[in-house]
Motif scaffolding. Structure first.
Motif, PDB file in Angstrom:
ATOM      1  N   LEU A   1      -2.916   0.643  -4.256  1.00  0.00           N
ATOM      2  CA  LEU A   1      -2.886  -0.706  -3.700  1.00  0.00           C
ATOM      3  C   LEU A   1      -2.378  -1.637  -4.790  1.00  0.00           C
ATOM      4  N   ILE A   2      -1.217  -2.243  -4.548  1.00  0.00           N
ATOM      5  CA  ILE A   2      -0.568  -3.100  -5.542  1.00  0.00           C
ATOM      6  C   ILE A   2      -0.594  -4.538  -5.017  1.00  0.00           C
ATOM      7  N   ARG A   3      -1.274  -5.411  -5.732  1.00  0.00           N
ATOM      8  CA  ARG A   3      -1.392  -6.820  -5.340  1.00  0.00           C
ATOM      9  C   ARG A   3      -0.320  -7.644  -6.054  1.00  0.00           C
TER      10      ARG A   3
ATOM     11  N   GLN B   1       0.848  -1.193   0.000  1.00  0.00           N
ATOM     12  CA  GLN B   1       0.000   0.000   0.000  1.00  0.00           C
ATOM     13  C   GLN B   1       0.877   1.235   0.000  1.00  0.00           C
ATOM     14  N   VAL B   2       0.677   2.098  -0.994  1.00  0.00           N
ATOM     15  CA  VAL B   2       1.470   3.319  -1.124  1.00  0.00           C
ATOM     16  C   VAL B   2       0.553   4.505  -0.850  1.00  0.00           C
TER      17      VAL B   2
ATOM     18  N   LYS C   1      -4.039  -0.541  -8.424  1.00  0.00           N
ATOM     19  CA  LYS C   1      -5.276   0.240  -8.422  1.00  0.00           C
ATOM     20  C   LYS C   1      -5.135   1.451  -7.510  1.00  0.00           C
ATOM     21  N   TYR C   2      -5.670   2.580  -7.984  1.00  0.00           N
ATOM     22  CA  TYR C   2      -5.693   3.813  -7.194  1.00  0.00           C
ATOM     23  C   TYR C   2      -7.079   3.973  -6.592  1.00  0.00           C
TER      24      TYR C   2
ATOM     25  N   SER D   1       1.649  11.145 -12.730  1.00  0.00           N
ATOM     26  CA  SER D   1       3.086  10.857 -12.796  1.00  0.00           C
ATOM     27  C   SER D   1       3.510   9.872 -11.705  1.00  0.00           C
ATOM     28  N   THR D   2       2.818   9.903 -10.570  1.00  0.00           N
ATOM     29  CA  THR D   2       3.138   8.968  -9.491  1.00  0.00           C
ATOM     30  C   THR D   2       2.882   7.534  -9.927  1.00  0.00           C
ATOM     31  N   GLU D   3       1.755   7.331 -10.604  1.00  0.00           N
ATOM     32  CA  GLU D   3       1.433   5.980 -11.079  1.00  0.00           C
ATOM     33  C   GLU D   3       2.473   5.496 -12.091  1.00  0.00           C
TER      34      GLU D   3
END
Length: 625
Positions: free
Chosen positions: A83-85, A44-45, A76-77, A56-58
């Motif tokens: 949230l990166i699975r 989780q970021v 997913k944002y 740009s963050t993505e």
């Protein structure tokens, strides 16, 4: 008369009751289903304070993962964070490390476990229930608040105010200092002691107990017991608020932060894998400073050369932008009594209303009176411990960060109450108010107990708890079929539906399931068939003197009052347990209460619907009961 009696004992439900039962079953299956899919290891970021993510963050996250040869399951944002699975825990740990290096202090990167619920179920709002610390694993801390330091801090807050009172009344004093559990003011003569006593009684009529010591030409100043108790309560509540805000950075679902006794705080973080990060955040100390901006200096040049003009220091905003501030501090976070975010009625822009204590108010008034049109900055200072792994060696390094979270123009002179404007968004205003209210601990804390529940232990608990439910469930099924034949099978169908509905309701309420909660479910499994036992035994008795249809009708009608009485009394006991119990007992009471309500529905309405469908208004000579 005969036709009316036949209508009563026809044992047929209207269509709407069958439709209601069908709707409940479908909804129960939908909202219980997410618990079958487990969790995905995830990273989780979240944005750091006053930082906003953009497109740009993505792209940065995607490129960073690609360079590290990581193939995430999904990215997913949502809710202002990414949230990166991942497919496995190894990729999860590697991703957390590389993202933390690249994003730095612009983001908080935390390990997490994300529910693997299919998208179509999530679209309907179906989510799995939370698992408590004893099931999911995580960390448990017991923290002791230093109440003696809190009292000393409260006394020292009055030292400058008392001195100011003496100066205002032109009372000659030698000094005011803190001694153990009171303040001691010393004077040159007895007349000054008398004058000081009178002045303090007028200035602080309901705060101090004053004791004159003529032989020493001194005045002993003690806070009243009520004031001391309020100081202890404030320290405990403020520390709980501060801990809650810090724990939000970990991305923990359903953390438990609660008071234990009159000076301790229990912190439970289910699902936390990075326990070192948890300890660093809980143990960090923070404070705030208000400083004037050095308007004449060149911040960019000072950053480039490394030298700031005399009387100033180089600071940075959270986005890295440099700014020069004057060395002298106006007031600190210790002087902030309250802070609330809101909207400026004139401009419609977000603002934060700050309230200072007496000392801070006088300093702020003197500063703003001479600096209208200049800017004043709010500096957030945090001390934390970073854990660095070097081979097999673990090194703990104390790090101090100083970030400027706001720099606004002083529009007019003010004292202990003022507004901070020039904020970009209402969210930034809320964050700033939060930092001002709870940026610092009201009193030092020490971790006196630490327990780590590993995922393997959590899984063992889940397996054992599920085994107890399954064994109890199967035993009840066997006994019911052996004892009541077809009617026993009907009761078993209702019992299965009851378990589905319990899980569905817990998931719908997003309740936290713990081992005591599983115990409540096991107890419900045993109690759920009580209603059917009463009904079936009543039907058996009625069959001796009545027809089949009359026996079925009488069995359900005459047993209803007894069933209702038994379940209502048990429900009242569960409500009492929930009202007066602590965490584990509350978990047991919640599942027991839900189980009682669902079992009443399935045992009476559910089984009656099945019995009516099989035997209602049919020429049946014998019942298999």
């Amino acid at each position: 008369m005969f036709e009316s009696r036949q209508k009563v004992i026809s044992n047929q439900y209207p269509a709407w009751k069958y439709l209601l039962l069908l709707v409940v079953i479908v909804l129960g299956l939908i909202y219980a289903a997410p618990n079958l899919f487990g969790d995905d290891p995830a990273v989780q970021v979240s944005p750091a304070k006053s930082v906003q993510f953009d497109a740009s963050t993505e792209k940065t996250i995607e490129s960073t993962l690609a360079k590290a040869d990581l193939d995430p399951k999904s990215l997913k944002y949502q809710n202002g964070q990414f949230l990166i699975r991942f497919h496995n825990a190894d990729d999860q740990l590697k991703a957390k490390s590389v993202l933390k290096d690249v994003l730095g202090r612009q983001a908080v990167v935390a390990l997490n476990l994300a529910p693997a619920t299919p998208e179509f179920l999530r679209a309907m709002g179906a989510q799995p229930m939370y698992l408590g610390l004893d099931l999911r694993g995580g960390v448990h801390f017991l923290m002791d608040v230093d109440m003696e330091a809190a009292i000393e801090k409260n006394y020292n807050r009055y030292v400058d105010e008392i001195k100011a009172t003496f100066r205002k009344e032109r009372i000659r004093y030698l000094g005011v200092e803190y001694q153990q559990d009171h303040l001691m003011a010393k004077f040159r003569d007895a007349a000054s002691v008398e004058a000081a006593d009178k002045a303090l009684q007028e200035a602080y009529p309901a705060q101090f107990n004053l004791i004159q010591k003529p032989d020493e030409h001194a005045l002993e100043i003690r806070l009243l017991p009520k004031t001391l108790e309020e100081a202890r309560t404030y320290a405990l509540k403020q520390n709980i608020t501060t801990l809650r805000n810090r724990i939000n950075e970990l991305g923990v679902a359903e953390p438990v932060i609660q008071q234990q006794g009159d000076r301790r705080i229990v912190v439970q973080l289910p699902g936390v894998q990075d326990t070192a990060k948890a300890k660093e955040i809980l143990g960090a100390t923070a404070t705030l400073e208000f400083r004037l901006v050095e308007e004449k200096g060149d911040a960019a040049r000072a950053e480039k050369t490394g030298y700031a003009p005399n009387g100033s220091r180089l600071y940075h905003f959270r986005n890295g932008r440099p700014i020069l501030l004057k060395r002298s501090v106006i007031v600190t976070g210790d002087n902030v009594i309250n802070a609330q975010s809101g909207i400026d009625p004139e401009s419609g822009s977000p603002e934060v209303t700050v309230t200072l204590d007496g000392v801070g108010g006088r300093k702020m008034l003197a500063t703003t009176k001479e600096n209208i049109g200049n800017r004043m900055a709010v500096v957030f200072i945090e001390n934390r411990i970073d854990t660095i792994e070097k081979g097999d060696e673990t090194i703990k390094k104390r790090v101090t960060t100083k970030d400027v979270i706001n720099a606004a123009v002083i529009r007019g002179q003010f004292a202990n109450r003022f507004q901070i404007t020039g904020l970009d968004s209402p969210q930034e205003a809320q964050d700033l108010a939060l930092l001002l209210r709870a940026g610092a601990l009201a009193a030092p804390m020490e971790i006196v107990e630490e327990r780590t529940v590993g995922p393997s232990l959590g899984q063992d608990n889940i397996d054992q708890g599920m085994m107890s439910v399954v064994v109890g469930f199967l035993l009840v099924l066997v006994v019911m079929v052996w004892r009541y034949k077809v009617f026993g099978m009907i009761a078993n169908v209702a019992l299965t539906l009851n378990l589905v509905l319990i899980v569905a309701v817990l998931s719908l309420l997003q309740a936290t399931l713990t081992l005591p909660g599983i115990a409540g479910i096991v107890l419900t499994v045993g109690m759920a068939v009580d209603a059917n036992v009463l009904i079936f035994e009543r039907i058996r008795e009625e069959l001796r003197n009545s027809s089949v249809q009359s026996a079925i009708h009488a069995g359900y009608e005459k047993a209803f009052v007894t069933i209702a009485d038994a379940n209502i009394t048990t429900l009242l006991a569960a409500v009492v347990l929930f009202s007066f119990g602590t965490g584990p007992i509350k978990g047991f009471a919640i599942t027991l209460s839900i189980g009682i309500i669902t079992s009443m529905f399935t045992a009476i309405l559910g089984t009656r619907a099945l019995v009516n469908a099989l035997y209602g208004n049919k020429p049946v000579e014998k019942l298999s009961v």
